[in-house]
Design an enzyme around this catalytic site. Sequence first.
Site, PDB file in Angstrom:
ATOM      1  N   THR A  12       0.529  -0.813  -0.037  1.00  0.00           N
ATOM      2  CA  THR A  12       0.736   0.364  -0.229  1.00  0.00           C
ATOM      3  C   THR A  12       1.083   1.647   0.308  1.00  0.00           C
ATOM      4  O   THR A  12       0.477   1.910  -0.907  1.00  0.00           O
ATOM      5  CB  THR A  12      -1.522  -0.322   1.633  1.00  0.00           C
ATOM      6  OG1 THR A  12      -1.603  -1.179   1.162  1.00  0.00           O
ATOM      7  CG2 THR A  12      -2.324   1.386   1.584  1.00  0.00           C
ATOM      8  N   ALA A  55      12.253  -3.419  -4.304  1.00  0.00           N
ATOM      9  CA  ALA A  55      12.453  -5.054  -3.926  1.00  0.00           C
ATOM     10  C   ALA A  55      11.326  -5.503  -3.352  1.00  0.00           C
ATOM     11  O   ALA A  55      10.572  -4.452  -3.059  1.00  0.00           O
ATOM     12  CB  ALA A  55      13.877  -5.148  -3.343  1.00  0.00           C
ATOM     13  N   VAL A  92       4.632   7.861  12.644  1.00  0.00           N
ATOM     14  CA  VAL A  92       3.409   7.983  13.129  1.00  0.00           C
ATOM     15  C   VAL A  92       2.664   8.827  12.690  1.00  0.00           C
ATOM     16  O   VAL A  92       2.952  10.169  12.116  1.00  0.00           O
ATOM     17  CB  VAL A  92       4.851   8.860  14.499  1.00  0.00           C
ATOM     18  CG1 VAL A  92       3.728   9.827  15.382  1.00  0.00           C
ATOM     19  CG2 VAL A  92       5.778   8.928  15.258  1.00  0.00           C
ATOM     20  N   GLY A 147     -12.773  -2.108   5.113  1.00  0.00           N
ATOM     21  CA  GLY A 147     -11.780  -2.041   5.827  1.00  0.00           C
ATOM     22  C   GLY A 147     -10.925  -1.467   6.480  1.00  0.00           C
ATOM     23  O   GLY A 147      -9.506  -1.104   5.540  1.00  0.00           O
ATOM     24  N   LYS A 194       3.746   4.294  18.565  1.00  0.00           N
ATOM     25  CA  LYS A 194       3.924   6.049  18.180  1.00  0.00           C
ATOM     26  C   LYS A 194       4.100   6.809  19.188  1.00  0.00           C
ATOM     27  O   LYS A 194       4.449   7.655  18.855  1.00  0.00           O
ATOM     28  CB  LYS A 194       2.738   5.582  17.291  1.00  0.00           C
ATOM     29  CG  LYS A 194       2.301   5.127  15.875  1.00  0.00           C
ATOM     30  CD  LYS A 194       1.078   5.659  15.315  1.00  0.00           C
ATOM     31  CE  LYS A 194       0.558   4.151  14.068  1.00  0.00           C
ATOM     32  NZ  LYS A 194      -0.745   5.163  13.958  1.00  0.00           N
TER      33      LYS A 194
END
Lengths: 436, 436
Positions: free
Chosen positions: A13, A43, A132, A187, A205
Amino acid sequence: MKPINVGLLGIGTVGGGTFTVLSRNEAEITRRAGRPIRIVQVADKNLELAKQVAGGKVAVTDDAFAVVSNPEIDIVVELIGGYGVAKDLVLKAIENGKHVVTANKALLAVHGNEIFAAAQQKGVMVGFEAAVAGGIPIIKALREGLAANRIQWLAGIINGTTNFILSEMRDKGLSFDAVLKEAQRLGYAEADPTFDIEGIDAAHKLRIMAAIAFGIPMQFDKAYVEGISKLEAADIKYAEQLGYRIKLLGITRRKEAGVELRVHPTLIPAKRLIANVEGAMNAVLVQADAVGATLYYGKGAGAEPTASAVIADLVEVTRLHTADPQNRVPHLAFQPDRLSDVPVLPMAEVETAYYLRMRVQDKPGVLADITRILADSQISIDAMIQKEPAEGEGETDIIILTHVCKESAANTVIGKIEALAAVLGKVTRIRLEELQ
Amino acid sequence: MKPINVGLLGIGTVGGGTFTVLSRNEAEITRRAGRPIRIVQVADKNLELAKQVAGGKVAVTDDAFAVVSNPEIDIVVELIGGYGVAKDLVLKAIENGKHVVTANKALLAVHGNEIFAAAQQKGVMVGFEAAVAGGIPIIKALREGLAANRIQWLAGIINGTTNFILSEMRDKGLSFDAVLKEAQRLGYAEADPTFDIEGIDAAHKLRIMAAIAFGIPMQFDKAYVEGISKLEAADIKYAEQLGYRIKLLGITRRKEAGVELRVHPTLIPAKRLIANVEGAMNAVLVQADAVGATLYYGKGAGAEPTASAVIADLVEVTRLHTADPQNRVPHLAFQPDRLSDVPVLPMAEVETAYYLRMRVQDKPGVLADITRILADSQISIDAMIQKEPAEGEGETDIIILTHVCKESAANTVIGKIEALAAVLGKVTRIRLEELQ
């Protein structure tokens, strides 16, 4: 000027988003950076996908180690995630004198100290704006924008999945389980949502932000972490009646004795700006001594918002890679030899206010017993609701908001209340912060 | 490392704040910057005040030109304000090879192009984070944090005085004049408030942000500027009934044909986060192609919030003053030879929606005439309120919200409506933005 060559590890993504944005805004980014930034090798274990996304213009391999050892490459972008091979790749890239940009909060929260030390030694940069709050430039704000300040505390909605779930529970009056299913369908939540809903992602975070805010090393195992999976719709409703919203906050606060570091559902006044951050959005509220309160809001996840942060780091490294390393912004905001060893406070030492909900038998004296227990521990009551029992029921709910006290005192009080014969089951405890 | 020596011009509110914060947080700032940043000379016409604030630790003079020519000084902080002597001092400091940090939005909005060109030529930096939205690191966010993006538009509440006045008008239902008096008494508004209430201060800040967002030179005289002094309490109330709040926004938007650059009172949906920015606070909402919407919120003025931004720039210059100038962040975000000559659109070409309020005789056919005029110009109506006339009155108010159209079309329509015999006086027109 000579282009900067980038090697991309992972074309999922965020990798795909980085590729797309870097191509689409090539002219604009070059006008800013002063030279082209181009991906020269990608890669991914899924070679077909990589070829499809990279569209034949870029060399593709399924061997990520070939990228980190490619002498043509100046910056390695690590978007594989996790603590495993990603760590080896990042350390190898650094060893090979390459700068690194990563969105991997888990890796940094757990192995950040080691990675930053290696980078420091080799004189390379590790950019992690994307780790973050996605596209919100919060690392830059904390590390540079607020450099004049002694930061006192920060509180963030830093996990979009849980904020989406909490927003839906409130809007629609639904249960956690029902909304989680909907979020998975849309999703917004993973098939295995543990990482998000139990607060682990937020804690990663938070650790990174705390290190930068206070100039302390990453502290992996010392945060208090409580997720939202046990939250009941009733508590969201009662909170609303009292003028509060419930958000999953990551909170870190500097105290005399140490630093608070905690992730948990939190009641916050409904009129605060951050209480009105809805859906999958993120926001971080920072309280600092000179500037006062500042807030940073935006999308905390997704392909292009995260790519926005990855590319901001690429531009930064492009500008600064020739600068004397000691003049660059330090990874953890403070010079590495000037980090502080202030401890993380155990949760028992944390001070906060509380929302307490208890199920009680509807008979005289119960409320007196409960308030007596609070008074004995010198915990003041800020507000209270006692519901009328439903028709024919001999039970009802009591909700109490306390003033600020130590968590240890709250624990004692809750134990004593639960021991009362007229109190049924466990006391529901949600922490409350005024954020002022 | 060797300390960085700073000369301070002007020891008023922000100068005093800079002095205070730099002293109080000396240890923390040094831990970040890697070397001490110390004020070594202060110039102010009020020598007594300067001595009092500088507390005998720092050389004091009433000759600002002595500071910009002092060979000991690395960075000059200009906090005098205005376009006059401040310009000469800044240019002289640059000529002497000194870096400059300034909070002077008026100077930059008017003479920024000349100042940046001089700095570019001498290889020095001009920091101006403090010139826009006080302590909010918005310049850094736009220039670096969002470097990956094509910025589409931004809208900011960038004048605290006017936002305070609008918040009070709404909360208390008071008139502009009554609230202005209160604001002056509380120190939120100047004795001569023209600069703030007529939108000039906001326009200066907007010009700086537009230049950075789009990579265009400062355009001094091309913004449309309309203040809040003619706003009536009735319009704030009607807006609220329609689900909107009125804010003084600085808006800049990139269109095919050019850039919109405008400051005016604006209806925005009450549920937007930025609509809930109250009192003297500032906020800037930025819409960009990759990251989507981000918002930055905090104090836009005051001694220490502004000092926070001044010192952030001092830390930045401290880090980068030895870097190759071409690797520093360009003043206007884009490389100086890559600025764009896209024009600022005349207001007639701007597209926005409108709130129109008109006083009409209460008789049949008036509304039909008005809606016919809108339909003939192909302006759609989004919402409408027609008030019942008060007992015994033959007049009433009609309020119309339009869809988006060109300002020129709105001008035509308003002229035709005002020409109707049944319409009394002028049409009140306030622009409306959905900010989505």
